[in-house]
Design a protein around this motif. Structure first.
Motif, PDB file in Angstrom:
ATOM      1  N   GLY A 126       1.159   9.915   9.470  1.00  0.00           N
ATOM      2  CA  GLY A 126      -0.024  10.123   8.108  1.00  0.00           C
ATOM      3  C   GLY A 126       0.621  10.609   6.962  1.00  0.00           C
ATOM      4  O   GLY A 126       1.409  11.560   6.799  1.00  0.00           O
ATOM      5  N   SER A 127       0.100   9.959   5.909  1.00  0.00           N
ATOM      6  CA  SER A 127       0.348  10.222   4.369  1.00  0.00           C
ATOM      7  C   SER A 127      -0.670   9.830   3.647  1.00  0.00           C
ATOM      8  O   SER A 127      -1.415   8.998   3.850  1.00  0.00           O
ATOM      9  CB  SER A 127       1.713   9.442   3.970  1.00  0.00           C
ATOM     10  N   GLN A 128      -1.051  10.671   2.515  1.00  0.00           N
ATOM     11  CA  GLN A 128      -2.041  10.242   1.577  1.00  0.00           C
ATOM     12  C   GLN A 128      -1.483  10.645   0.328  1.00  0.00           C
ATOM     13  O   GLN A 128      -0.516  11.480   0.116  1.00  0.00           O
ATOM     14  CB  GLN A 128      -3.277  11.353   1.918  1.00  0.00           C
ATOM     15  N   GLU A 129      -1.815   9.834  -0.637  1.00  0.00           N
ATOM     16  CA  GLU A 129      -1.590  10.072  -1.898  1.00  0.00           C
ATOM     17  C   GLU A 129      -2.239  11.135  -2.564  1.00  0.00           C
ATOM     18  O   GLU A 129      -3.402  11.536  -2.291  1.00  0.00           O
ATOM     19  CB  GLU A 129      -2.356   8.928  -2.785  1.00  0.00           C
ATOM     20  N   GLN A 130      -1.474  12.337  -2.998  1.00  0.00           N
ATOM     21  CA  GLN A 130      -1.826  13.635  -3.496  1.00  0.00           C
ATOM     22  C   GLN A 130      -2.063  13.388  -5.147  1.00  0.00           C
ATOM     23  O   GLN A 130      -1.837  12.559  -5.612  1.00  0.00           O
ATOM     24  CB  GLN A 130      -1.198  14.549  -3.252  1.00  0.00           C
ATOM     25  N   GLY A 131      -2.797  14.603  -5.562  1.00  0.00           N
ATOM     26  CA  GLY A 131      -2.888  14.781  -6.894  1.00  0.00           C
ATOM     27  C   GLY A 131      -4.106  14.125  -7.373  1.00  0.00           C
ATOM     28  O   GLY A 131      -5.105  13.533  -6.525  1.00  0.00           O
ATOM     29  N   ARG A 132      -4.625  14.329  -8.526  1.00  0.00           N
ATOM     30  CA  ARG A 132      -6.028  14.211  -9.258  1.00  0.00           C
ATOM     31  C   ARG A 132      -5.911  12.810  -9.968  1.00  0.00           C
ATOM     32  O   ARG A 132      -5.933  12.589 -10.951  1.00  0.00           O
ATOM     33  CB  ARG A 132      -6.351  15.186  -9.980  1.00  0.00           C
ATOM     34  N   THR A 133      -6.100  11.927  -9.212  1.00  0.00           N
ATOM     35  CA  THR A 133      -6.166  10.391  -9.666  1.00  0.00           C
ATOM     36  C   THR A 133      -7.727  10.160  -9.788  1.00  0.00           C
ATOM     37  O   THR A 133      -8.422  10.467  -8.965  1.00  0.00           O
ATOM     38  CB  THR A 133      -5.662   9.383  -8.820  1.00  0.00           C
ATOM     39  N   PRO A 134      -8.276   9.427 -10.775  1.00  0.00           N
ATOM     40  CA  PRO A 134      -9.621   9.198 -10.757  1.00  0.00           C
ATOM     41  C   PRO A 134      -9.896   8.128  -9.738  1.00  0.00           C
ATOM     42  O   PRO A 134      -9.823   7.110 -10.129  1.00  0.00           O
ATOM     43  CB  PRO A 134      -9.722   8.689 -12.495  1.00  0.00           C
ATOM     44  N   PRO A 186       0.938  -1.052   0.145  1.00  0.00           N
ATOM     45  CA  PRO A 186       0.022   0.099  -0.070  1.00  0.00           C
ATOM     46  C   PRO A 186       0.833   1.205   0.098  1.00  0.00           C
ATOM     47  O   PRO A 186       1.939   1.302   0.677  1.00  0.00           O
ATOM     48  CB  PRO A 186      -0.825  -0.110   1.223  1.00  0.00           C
ATOM     49  N   ARG A 187       0.547   2.172  -0.979  1.00  0.00           N
ATOM     50  CA  ARG A 187       1.289   3.616  -0.727  1.00  0.00           C
ATOM     51  C   ARG A 187       0.573   4.505   0.058  1.00  0.00           C
ATOM     52  O   ARG A 187       1.297   5.866   0.120  1.00  0.00           O
ATOM     53  CB  ARG A 187       1.125   3.940  -2.219  1.00  0.00           C
ATOM     54  N   MET A 188      -0.046   4.178   1.020  1.00  0.00           N
ATOM     55  CA  MET A 188      -0.878   4.932   2.152  1.00  0.00           C
ATOM     56  C   MET A 188      -1.161   4.162   3.249  1.00  0.00           C
ATOM     57  O   MET A 188      -1.353   2.785   3.191  1.00  0.00           O
ATOM     58  CB  MET A 188      -1.958   5.696   1.595  1.00  0.00           C
ATOM     59  N   THR A 189      -1.497   4.838   4.287  1.00  0.00           N
ATOM     60  CA  THR A 189      -1.942   4.101   5.500  1.00  0.00           C
ATOM     61  C   THR A 189      -3.342   3.298   5.470  1.00  0.00           C
ATOM     62  O   THR A 189      -4.242   4.297   4.501  1.00  0.00           O
ATOM     63  CB  THR A 189      -1.950   5.349   6.838  1.00  0.00           C
ATOM     64  N   LEU A 190      -3.789   2.788   6.409  1.00  0.00           N
ATOM     65  CA  LEU A 190      -5.132   2.168   6.118  1.00  0.00           C
ATOM     66  C   LEU A 190      -6.029   3.199   6.577  1.00  0.00           C
ATOM     67  O   LEU A 190      -7.285   3.385   5.918  1.00  0.00           O
ATOM     68  CB  LEU A 190      -5.314   0.921   7.323  1.00  0.00           C
ATOM     69  N   SER A 191      -5.669   4.251   7.714  1.00  0.00           N
ATOM     70  CA  SER A 191      -6.590   5.420   7.940  1.00  0.00           C
ATOM     71  C   SER A 191      -6.791   6.241   6.568  1.00  0.00           C
ATOM     72  O   SER A 191      -7.998   6.858   6.283  1.00  0.00           O
ATOM     73  CB  SER A 191      -5.765   6.011   8.986  1.00  0.00           C
ATOM     74  N   ALA A 192      -5.538   6.575   6.036  1.00  0.00           N
ATOM     75  CA  ALA A 192      -5.775   7.451   4.995  1.00  0.00           C
ATOM     76  C   ALA A 192      -6.654   6.686   3.790  1.00  0.00           C
ATOM     77  O   ALA A 192      -7.540   7.653   3.211  1.00  0.00           O
ATOM     78  CB  ALA A 192      -4.416   7.724   4.275  1.00  0.00           C
ATOM     79  N   TYR A 193      -6.588   5.512   3.574  1.00  0.00           N
ATOM     80  CA  TYR A 193      -7.258   4.629   2.713  1.00  0.00           C
ATOM     81  C   TYR A 193      -8.782   4.839   3.004  1.00  0.00           C
ATOM     82  O   TYR A 193      -9.753   5.223   2.060  1.00  0.00           O
ATOM     83  CB  TYR A 193      -6.897   3.490   2.400  1.00  0.00           C
ATOM     84  N   ALA A 194      -9.134   4.562   4.353  1.00  0.00           N
ATOM     85  CA  ALA A 194     -10.471   4.673   4.561  1.00  0.00           C
ATOM     86  C   ALA A 194     -11.053   6.036   4.658  1.00  0.00           C
ATOM     87  O   ALA A 194     -12.292   6.304   4.104  1.00  0.00           O
ATOM     88  CB  ALA A 194     -10.741   4.136   6.092  1.00  0.00           C
ATOM     89  N   THR A 195     -10.163   7.169   4.992  1.00  0.00           N
ATOM     90  CA  THR A 195     -10.779   8.314   4.895  1.00  0.00           C
ATOM     91  C   THR A 195     -10.927   8.867   3.599  1.00  0.00           C
ATOM     92  O   THR A 195     -11.949   9.709   3.176  1.00  0.00           O
ATOM     93  CB  THR A 195      -9.719   9.317   5.444  1.00  0.00           C
TER      94      THR A 195
END
Length: 383
Positions: free
Chosen positions: A371-379, A86-95
């Motif tokens: 915490g980290s989240q994937e940024q940018g405009r992905t569909p 995963p390129r993000m945390t589970l928390s970031a994914y759920a959020t």
């Protein structure tokens, strides 16, 4: 679509987007609008007019292609590397999933209930609306279209359990994808539908699980590929993707396939997987067609959530005042108005609201050392 519009494929590690996928999402949403409009106008309550033997109603099967897109995008956006970490945390994914889906879904459910009470004067089935609001995997929901988001939630949950947990847990997703085969074995025939049964088992082991699985399979293959070059279609991808989707839905109707049966999900899943690949790889030149396709794709979730609000009102007025007796013209105008108003909802409500929520979450993630989240405009994957 900004600078991303000049390339049909941009490497996901550079946090850009797959432009052709946006075209496909927009066309799938339009297909659903056309399918629902054709089915509604054939209802005696709205005039009882059937056009082309009901062929246009097959547009509703655009949701099956959405399920393939969901599986593909989740794999490409959330996972990275050959080991599929995963390129993000589970928390970031759920959020991210919550922000993308739930606020607009709640708004659509509430507004639909108010419209039903205010104009149709029907008694509100509070249990059905509650099941919809919390995506409970039991019985029917109101409005009906929320059933797809319930299937999405089940997929997101299994995806998280499979890829954010131990490596061996990935077999959970595999078991879920193939579970409809075992479930259908207990139904009257192998051609029986898992739709409209409204039991927890028919929801958890729905035949559409196979379509999610095909999308995930394509996404995992994509992650292991070296960055590929674009495909240049003979026509602009906006036109080409629309023609290909129309041809798939036409073959679906000509084959007499029934929604949510093993034959239908295998057909639509395989065709949808091929179409997703073509869409992702297509070279998308700058221009008004690309901007239009991008707008439809961006607004596809609002189009899906709110088109029934508009169609029900327009077709009820048409029937009451006996206007627009020509069925093709009535469908064309109803689809254009429903789509246009839904795009306005996207621009005036969905875009500002989700943008604000994402910026707030990004600031919180930046302030957090973990915490980290994937940024940018992905569909995003939601319908």
């Amino acid at each position: 679509m900004h600078g991303a519009a000049s390339r049909g494929l941009i490497n996901m590690d550079n946090r850009a987007e797959l432009v052709g996928i946006q075209f496909l999402r927009g066309f799938c949403a339009l297909g659903v609008v056309v399918g629902h409009c054709a089915a509604m106008i054939a209802d005696p309550k709205y005039g009882g007019l059937t056009l082309l033997g009901g062929a246009l109603e097959s547009g509703s099967s655009g949701v099956d292609i959405f399920f393939v897109i969901s599986g593909f995008i989740m794999s490409v956006v959330v996972l990275k590397g050959s080991d599929l970490r995963p390129r993000m945390t589970l928390s970031a994914y759920a959020t991210r999933r919550f922000v993308r889906i739930v606020p607009m879904m709640w708004l659509a459910i509430l507004s639909y209930a108010l419209l039903q009470r205010g104009f149709a004067r029907d008694a509100i089935d509070w249990a059905a609306y509650a099941r919809a609001a919390f995506l409970i995997p039991y019985s029917y929901v109101k409005p009906d279209i929320i059933w797809t988001l319930r299937q999405e939630l089940i997929f997101y949950s299994l995806f998280a359990l499979s890829f954010f947990g131990p490596r061996a847990s990935r077999w959970l997703l595999v078991a879920w994808v193939v579970s409809p085969i075992a479930y259908v074995a207990f139904l009257p025939s192998w051609g029986a539908t898992t739709g409209y049964i409204d039991s927890p088992w028919s929801i958890l082991f729905s035949s559409v699980n196979i379509e999610f699985g095909m999308g995930v399979g394509l996404g995992l293959f994509w992650n292991r590929m070296s960055p590929p070059s674009d495909w240049r279609l003979p026509v602009h991808p906006f036109i080409g993707i629309g023609v290909l989707l129309t041809a798939i839905l036409a073959l679906y109707w000509c084959g007499g396939l029934i929604s949510q049966t093993l034959p239908s999900v295998i057909f639509l899943g395989l065709c949808g997987t091929g179409l997703v690949l073509v869409s992702a790889r297509s070279h998308c030149p700058q221009g008004w067609l690309t901007r239009l396709g991008g707008l439809l794709g961006d607004a596809s979730y609002s189009i899906y959530l709110f088109h029934l609000h508009v169609l029900a009102g327009l077709l009820a007025l048409r029937a009451k005042f006996a206007i627009l007796p020509n069925a093709p013209l009535a469908i064309l105008l109803a689809v254009l108005v429903a789509t246009s108003l839904s795009i306005l909802i996207h621009l005036l409500v969905e875009q500002p609201m989700t943008g604000w929520m994402r910026r707030a979450l990004a600031r919180r993630a930046k302030a957090s050392p973990t915490g980290s989240q994937e940024q940018g405009r992905t569909p995003d994957a939601a319908v």
